[in-house]
Scaffold this motif. Structure first.
Motif, PDB file in Angstrom:
ATOM      1  N   ALA A  86       8.024  13.415  -1.394  1.00 35.41           N
ATOM      2  CA  ALA A  86       6.951  12.467  -1.087  1.00 35.41           C
ATOM      3  C   ALA A  86       6.666  12.460   0.411  1.00 35.41           C
ATOM      4  O   ALA A  86       5.507  12.425   0.825  1.00 35.41           O
ATOM      5  N   CYS A 144      -1.047  13.794   5.784  1.00 35.40           N
ATOM      6  CA  CYS A 144      -2.055  12.724   5.809  1.00 35.40           C
ATOM      7  C   CYS A 144      -2.000  12.003   7.145  1.00 35.40           C
ATOM      8  O   CYS A 144      -3.030  11.670   7.730  1.00 35.40           O
ATOM      9  N   ARG A 167      -0.422   6.614  -4.668  1.00 37.33           N
ATOM     10  CA  ARG A 167       1.044   6.682  -4.502  1.00 37.33           C
ATOM     11  C   ARG A 167       1.506   5.762  -3.369  1.00 37.33           C
ATOM     12  O   ARG A 167       2.491   5.041  -3.500  1.00 37.33           O
ATOM     13  N   GLU A 226      -4.975  10.627  -5.095  1.00 40.23           N
ATOM     14  CA  GLU A 226      -3.622  10.576  -5.666  1.00 40.23           C
ATOM     15  C   GLU A 226      -2.619  10.037  -4.641  1.00 40.23           C
ATOM     16  O   GLU A 226      -1.793   9.174  -4.961  1.00 40.23           O
ATOM     17  N   MET A 227      -2.699  10.522  -3.423  1.00 35.58           N
ATOM     18  CA  MET A 227      -1.774  10.070  -2.393  1.00 35.58           C
ATOM     19  C   MET A 227      -2.037   8.610  -2.042  1.00 35.58           C
ATOM     20  O   MET A 227      -1.103   7.842  -1.819  1.00 35.58           O
ATOM     21  N   HIS A 228      -3.292   8.226  -2.018  1.00 34.46           N
ATOM     22  CA  HIS A 228      -3.630   6.832  -1.752  1.00 34.46           C
ATOM     23  C   HIS A 228      -2.994   5.929  -2.805  1.00 34.46           C
ATOM     24  O   HIS A 228      -2.383   4.906  -2.464  1.00 34.46           O
ATOM     25  N   ARG A 230       4.586  15.306   1.449  1.00 28.98           N
ATOM     26  CA  ARG A 230       3.168  15.144   1.088  1.00 28.98           C
ATOM     27  C   ARG A 230       2.468  14.115   1.972  1.00 28.98           C
ATOM     28  O   ARG A 230       1.273  14.210   2.203  1.00 28.98           O
ATOM     29  N   ILE A 231       3.204  13.125   2.457  1.00 30.74           N
ATOM     30  CA  ILE A 231       2.596  12.056   3.254  1.00 30.74           C
ATOM     31  C   ILE A 231       2.319  12.489   4.694  1.00 30.74           C
ATOM     32  O   ILE A 231       1.297  12.136   5.270  1.00 30.74           O
ATOM     33  N   LEU A 269      -6.511  11.686   3.236  1.00 27.67           N
ATOM     34  CA  LEU A 269      -5.727  11.077   2.178  1.00 27.67           C
ATOM     35  C   LEU A 269      -6.423  11.322   0.844  1.00 27.67           C
ATOM     36  O   LEU A 269      -7.549  10.884   0.639  1.00 27.67           O
ATOM     37  N   THR A 270      -5.757  12.030  -0.063  1.00 25.46           N
ATOM     38  CA  THR A 270      -6.325  12.254  -1.387  1.00 25.46           C
ATOM     39  C   THR A 270      -6.249  10.960  -2.190  1.00 25.46           C
ATOM     40  O   THR A 270      -5.461  10.063  -1.871  1.00 25.46           O
TER      41      THR A 270
END
Length: 124
Positions: A61, A68, A81, A77-79, A64-65, A74-75
């Motif tokens: 995680a 950003c 999450r 999905e990531m938003h 992936r963060i 920020l995708t």
């Protein structure tokens, strides 16, 4: 800045910094002699990584963060999450606050027993 200095300033071990580098979380340039050299911004980045880990996020995680954070992208999905992780951390804060408040109540109630220790024995 050399690895030992980053470790000292950020409060993490040299081993942790090497791990972050292996995971792609932290980037160092290498001197001709092979020594790692980090930008001054590495200290703040390491602290941010530590905060993410402390919040319960795993390495995947965090990997992936960080882009950003680096690029401000920020995708969806990531938003989602991040919102879910924030809600989880908020729930933990509320639980800890409730526990603290209960401890405060016990401390206040116990003040009477400090003056008379025998009263505590009689209360049990």
């Amino acid at each position: 800045m050399r690895i030992g200095e980053v470790a000292k300033r950020s409060g993490v071990s040299v081993r942790a910094l090497r791990y972050y580098e292996e995971q792609g979380l932290l980037v160092a340039e290498r001197s001709p002699g092979g020594q790692r050299h980090y930008p001054d911004s590495a200290v703040e980045r390491v602290r941010f990584i530590q905060n993410l880990y402390a919040a319960g996020l795993g390495s995947k995680a965090v990997v992936r963060i960080l882009p950003c954070m680096d690029h401000g992208v920020l995708t969806d999905e990531m938003h989602e999450r991040l919102l879910a992780e924030r809600a989880r951390v908020q729930a933990q804060l509320e639980e800890l606050t409730a526990t603290r408040d209960k401890l405060d109540d016990v401390i206040r109630a116990g003040q009477a027993y400090r003056a008379d220790p025998a009263a505590c024995a009689r209360a049990s």
